[in-house]
Design a protein around this motif. Structure first.
Motif, PDB file in Angstrom:
ATOM      1  N   ALA A 167      -8.127   6.319  -6.539  1.00  0.00           N
ATOM      2  CA  ALA A 167      -7.388   5.971  -7.754  1.00  0.00           C
ATOM      3  C   ALA A 167      -6.514   4.750  -7.540  1.00  0.00           C
ATOM      4  O   ALA A 167      -6.427   3.880  -8.409  1.00  0.00           O
ATOM      5  CB  ALA A 167      -6.541   7.162  -8.195  1.00  0.00           C
ATOM      6  N   ALA A 168      -5.866   4.669  -6.369  1.00  0.00           N
ATOM      7  CA  ALA A 168      -4.995   3.529  -6.102  1.00  0.00           C
ATOM      8  C   ALA A 168      -5.785   2.222  -6.065  1.00  0.00           C
ATOM      9  O   ALA A 168      -5.305   1.178  -6.513  1.00  0.00           O
ATOM     10  CB  ALA A 168      -4.264   3.730  -4.777  1.00  0.00           C
ATOM     11  N   PHE A 169      -7.000   2.291  -5.553  1.00  0.00           N
ATOM     12  CA  PHE A 169      -7.825   1.086  -5.481  1.00  0.00           C
ATOM     13  C   PHE A 169      -8.274   0.612  -6.855  1.00  0.00           C
ATOM     14  O   PHE A 169      -8.367  -0.580  -7.121  1.00  0.00           O
ATOM     15  CB  PHE A 169      -9.048   1.345  -4.604  1.00  0.00           C
ATOM     16  N   ALA A 170      -8.543   1.557  -7.753  1.00  0.00           N
ATOM     17  CA  ALA A 170      -9.184   1.210  -9.020  1.00  0.00           C
ATOM     18  C   ALA A 170      -8.252   1.201 -10.216  1.00  0.00           C
ATOM     19  O   ALA A 170      -8.617   0.680 -11.267  1.00  0.00           O
ATOM     20  CB  ALA A 170     -10.320   2.185  -9.305  1.00  0.00           C
ATOM     21  N   VAL A 171      -7.057   1.764 -10.104  1.00  0.00           N
ATOM     22  CA  VAL A 171      -6.228   1.971 -11.284  1.00  0.00           C
ATOM     23  C   VAL A 171      -5.811   0.653 -11.938  1.00  0.00           C
ATOM     24  O   VAL A 171      -5.630   0.580 -13.143  1.00  0.00           O
ATOM     25  CB  VAL A 171      -4.999   2.831 -10.927  1.00  0.00           C
ATOM     26  N   GLY A 172      -5.668  -0.400 -11.142  1.00  0.00           N
ATOM     27  CA  GLY A 172      -5.317  -1.693 -11.718  1.00  0.00           C
ATOM     28  C   GLY A 172      -6.477  -2.382 -12.399  1.00  0.00           C
ATOM     29  O   GLY A 172      -6.299  -3.396 -13.077  1.00  0.00           O
ATOM     30  N   ARG A 173      -7.672  -1.824 -12.240  1.00  0.00           N
ATOM     31  CA  ARG A 173      -8.867  -2.422 -12.829  1.00  0.00           C
ATOM     32  C   ARG A 173      -9.437  -1.559 -13.950  1.00  0.00           C
ATOM     33  O   ARG A 173     -10.563  -1.739 -14.375  1.00  0.00           O
ATOM     34  CB  ARG A 173      -9.927  -2.631 -11.737  1.00  0.00           C
ATOM     35  N   ARG A 174      -8.666  -0.567 -14.380  1.00  0.00           N
ATOM     36  CA  ARG A 174      -9.071   0.330 -15.468  1.00  0.00           C
ATOM     37  C   ARG A 174     -10.387   1.035 -15.158  1.00  0.00           C
ATOM     38  O   ARG A 174     -11.242   1.196 -16.022  1.00  0.00           O
ATOM     39  CB  ARG A 174      -9.163  -0.444 -16.782  1.00  0.00           C
ATOM     40  N   ALA A 175     -10.538   1.410 -13.898  1.00  0.00           N
ATOM     41  CA  ALA A 175     -11.774   2.078 -13.481  1.00  0.00           C
ATOM     42  C   ALA A 175     -11.477   3.325 -12.670  1.00  0.00           C
ATOM     43  O   ALA A 175     -12.330   3.795 -11.934  1.00  0.00           O
ATOM     44  CB  ALA A 175     -12.626   1.115 -12.658  1.00  0.00           C
ATOM     45  N   GLU A 176     -10.259   3.868 -12.819  1.00  0.00           N
ATOM     46  CA  GLU A 176      -9.870   4.986 -11.967  1.00  0.00           C
ATOM     47  C   GLU A 176     -10.740   6.227 -12.192  1.00  0.00           C
ATOM     48  O   GLU A 176     -11.105   6.920 -11.247  1.00  0.00           O
ATOM     49  CB  GLU A 176      -8.386   5.337 -12.180  1.00  0.00           C
ATOM     50  N   GLY A 244      -3.937   6.910   4.993  1.00  0.00           N
ATOM     51  CA  GLY A 244      -3.611   5.579   5.495  1.00  0.00           C
ATOM     52  C   GLY A 244      -4.253   4.489   4.658  1.00  0.00           C
ATOM     53  O   GLY A 244      -3.633   3.453   4.386  1.00  0.00           O
ATOM     54  N   ALA A 245      -5.504   4.721   4.235  1.00  0.00           N
ATOM     55  CA  ALA A 245      -6.178   3.738   3.379  1.00  0.00           C
ATOM     56  C   ALA A 245      -5.453   3.591   2.046  1.00  0.00           C
ATOM     57  O   ALA A 245      -5.273   2.472   1.545  1.00  0.00           O
ATOM     58  CB  ALA A 245      -7.629   4.166   3.152  1.00  0.00           C
ATOM     59  N   ALA A 246      -5.027   4.714   1.477  1.00  0.00           N
ATOM     60  CA  ALA A 246      -4.283   4.660   0.215  1.00  0.00           C
ATOM     61  C   ALA A 246      -2.978   3.905   0.391  1.00  0.00           C
ATOM     62  O   ALA A 246      -2.580   3.100  -0.466  1.00  0.00           O
ATOM     63  CB  ALA A 246      -4.010   6.074  -0.285  1.00  0.00           C
ATOM     64  N   THR A 247      -2.295   4.141   1.508  1.00  0.00           N
ATOM     65  CA  THR A 247      -1.034   3.450   1.785  1.00  0.00           C
ATOM     66  C   THR A 247      -1.255   1.946   1.887  1.00  0.00           C
ATOM     67  O   THR A 247      -0.461   1.144   1.365  1.00  0.00           O
ATOM     68  CB  THR A 247      -0.417   3.984   3.091  1.00  0.00           C
ATOM     69  N   LEU A 248      -2.339   1.555   2.551  1.00  0.00           N
ATOM     70  CA  LEU A 248      -2.651   0.132   2.695  1.00  0.00           C
ATOM     71  C   LEU A 248      -2.936  -0.507   1.340  1.00  0.00           C
ATOM     72  O   LEU A 248      -2.454  -1.609   1.044  1.00  0.00           O
ATOM     73  CB  LEU A 248      -3.855  -0.044   3.629  1.00  0.00           C
ATOM     74  N   VAL A 249      -3.716   0.176   0.508  1.00  0.00           N
ATOM     75  CA  VAL A 249      -4.056  -0.362  -0.810  1.00  0.00           C
ATOM     76  C   VAL A 249      -2.803  -0.549  -1.653  1.00  0.00           C
ATOM     77  O   VAL A 249      -2.612  -1.594  -2.294  1.00  0.00           O
ATOM     78  CB  VAL A 249      -5.056   0.557  -1.529  1.00  0.00           C
ATOM     79  N   VAL A 250      -1.931   0.439  -1.657  1.00  0.00           N
ATOM     80  CA  VAL A 250      -0.700   0.334  -2.443  1.00  0.00           C
ATOM     81  C   VAL A 250       0.194  -0.769  -1.892  1.00  0.00           C
ATOM     82  O   VAL A 250       0.825  -1.508  -2.661  1.00  0.00           O
ATOM     83  CB  VAL A 250       0.043   1.689  -2.454  1.00  0.00           C
ATOM     84  N   VAL A 252      -0.778  -3.529  -0.453  1.00  0.00           N
ATOM     85  CA  VAL A 252      -1.351  -4.802  -0.916  1.00  0.00           C
ATOM     86  C   VAL A 252      -0.987  -5.051  -2.372  1.00  0.00           C
ATOM     87  O   VAL A 252      -0.647  -6.180  -2.766  1.00  0.00           O
ATOM     88  CB  VAL A 252      -2.880  -4.796  -0.726  1.00  0.00           C
ATOM     89  N   GLN A 253      -1.028  -4.010  -3.194  1.00  0.00           N
ATOM     90  CA  GLN A 253      -0.668  -4.166  -4.597  1.00  0.00           C
ATOM     91  C   GLN A 253       0.800  -4.555  -4.756  1.00  0.00           C
ATOM     92  O   GLN A 253       1.144  -5.368  -5.617  1.00  0.00           O
ATOM     93  CB  GLN A 253      -0.966  -2.872  -5.348  1.00  0.00           C
ATOM     94  N   ILE A 254       1.649  -3.990  -3.933  1.00  0.00           N
ATOM     95  CA  ILE A 254       3.067  -4.340  -3.985  1.00  0.00           C
ATOM     96  C   ILE A 254       3.265  -5.805  -3.611  1.00  0.00           C
ATOM     97  O   ILE A 254       4.037  -6.534  -4.249  1.00  0.00           O
ATOM     98  CB  ILE A 254       3.876  -3.426  -3.049  1.00  0.00           C
ATOM     99  N   ARG A 255       2.548  -6.242  -2.587  1.00  0.00           N
ATOM    100  CA  ARG A 255       2.660  -7.647  -2.168  1.00  0.00           C
ATOM    101  C   ARG A 255       2.184  -8.580  -3.269  1.00  0.00           C
ATOM    102  O   ARG A 255       2.822  -9.606  -3.552  1.00  0.00           O
ATOM    103  CB  ARG A 255       1.839  -7.859  -0.893  1.00  0.00           C
TER     104      ARG A 255
END
Length: 266
Positions: A167-176, A244-250, A252-255
């Protein structure tokens, strides 16, 4: 009061309040009527379908195999799908920027708010198993699974971590919703829940990082009387890796949000 107490006390209080808010949020989005009228029937029918299908395709022995795996499939697919509601809530409410400026990191907030999903999912699983087992004539097998019920609970938390990552990877792309469903189907194909390992090498390779694969192997090892602790450890490692992958994705989004002045979740 020491400086460490001053730092730790408020942080633990905030974490506790976030967990409590997560339960209230879960209740608002998934009230008892939804749990009983939607989540429970969905999981129950999935487990019943895979159990009966296994018996039709390969007889009683595979029906038992399918029941054990169907429990994992129903639990993991349900948790992965529904836990996406956590980051989606911030997307729809436009509140991700507030998480970025809070004392707790966004991923800690997401994880704390997601805790009800594996817990409720496991409770629904127990009810589903109690219904499906006698219908399929597998009451004895269900009793043999009771000592390893904790492994199913572990799978629920592993699925939560994978669902948050998807969800974290896709939520910004409206594909969650799409990605969460795809993750569920990857579990279906690669977890070894219905198709025994060793048939298709490519699926086995993907399965090594799929929620439920190692936990399910541990459960089957227990039923055979073989050592099974290593499978539990491997399942826990997979869950930590997805978190850990979810943490990394979030992160990157924060950055990106700080650099571009807008949120990926907007």
């Amino acid at each position: 009061m020491s400086s460490s107490d001053r730092l730790t006390g408020p942080a633990l209080w905030r974490l506790g309040e976030t967990v409590r808010f997560g339960w209230r949020e879960f209740h608002a989005v998934n009230p008892p009527s939804v749990v009983v009228g939607s989540i429970l029937p969905r999981m129950l029918l999935q487990i019943l379908f895979f159990t009966l299908l296994g018996g039709v395709l390969a007889g009683t022995r595979h029906q038992e195999y399918a029941f054990v795996g169907g429990l994992v499939l129903g639990l993991a697919m349900t948790v992965i799908l529904y836990v996406s509601q956590v980051p989606v809530a911030d997307k729809e409410s436009g509140t991700f920027w507030r998480l970025r400026t809070g004392h707790l990191t966004p991923m800690v907030v997401f994880t704390a708010r997601a805790l009800p999903y594996p817990v409720v999912g496991f409770a629904v699983l127990l009810v589903s198993a109690a219904v499906v087992a006698p219908l399929a004539g597998l009451g004895g097998l269900a009793v043999r699974l009771l000592p390893v019920a904790g492994i199913y609970l572990l799978v629920a938390f592993t699925a939560m971590a994978a669902g948050l990552a998807a969800a974290a990877f896709a939520v910004g792309r409206r594909a969650e919703t799409l990605v969460s469903n795809l993750m569920g189907y990857v579990v279906l194909l690669c977890s070894g829940a219905f198709l025994p390992p060793g048939r298709i090498p490519a699926l086995d390779a993907i399965g090594t990082v799929v929620p439920g694969r190692h936990g399910l192997a541990a459960i089957h090892a227990h039923l055979r009387g073989d050592p099974w602790v290593s499978g539990v450890v491997a399942e826990a490692v997979v869950g930590v890796a997805w978190l850990g992958a979810a943490t990394l994705v979030v992160a990157v989004q924060i950055r990106r949000a700080r650099r571009h002045g807008h949120d990926d979740f907007a």
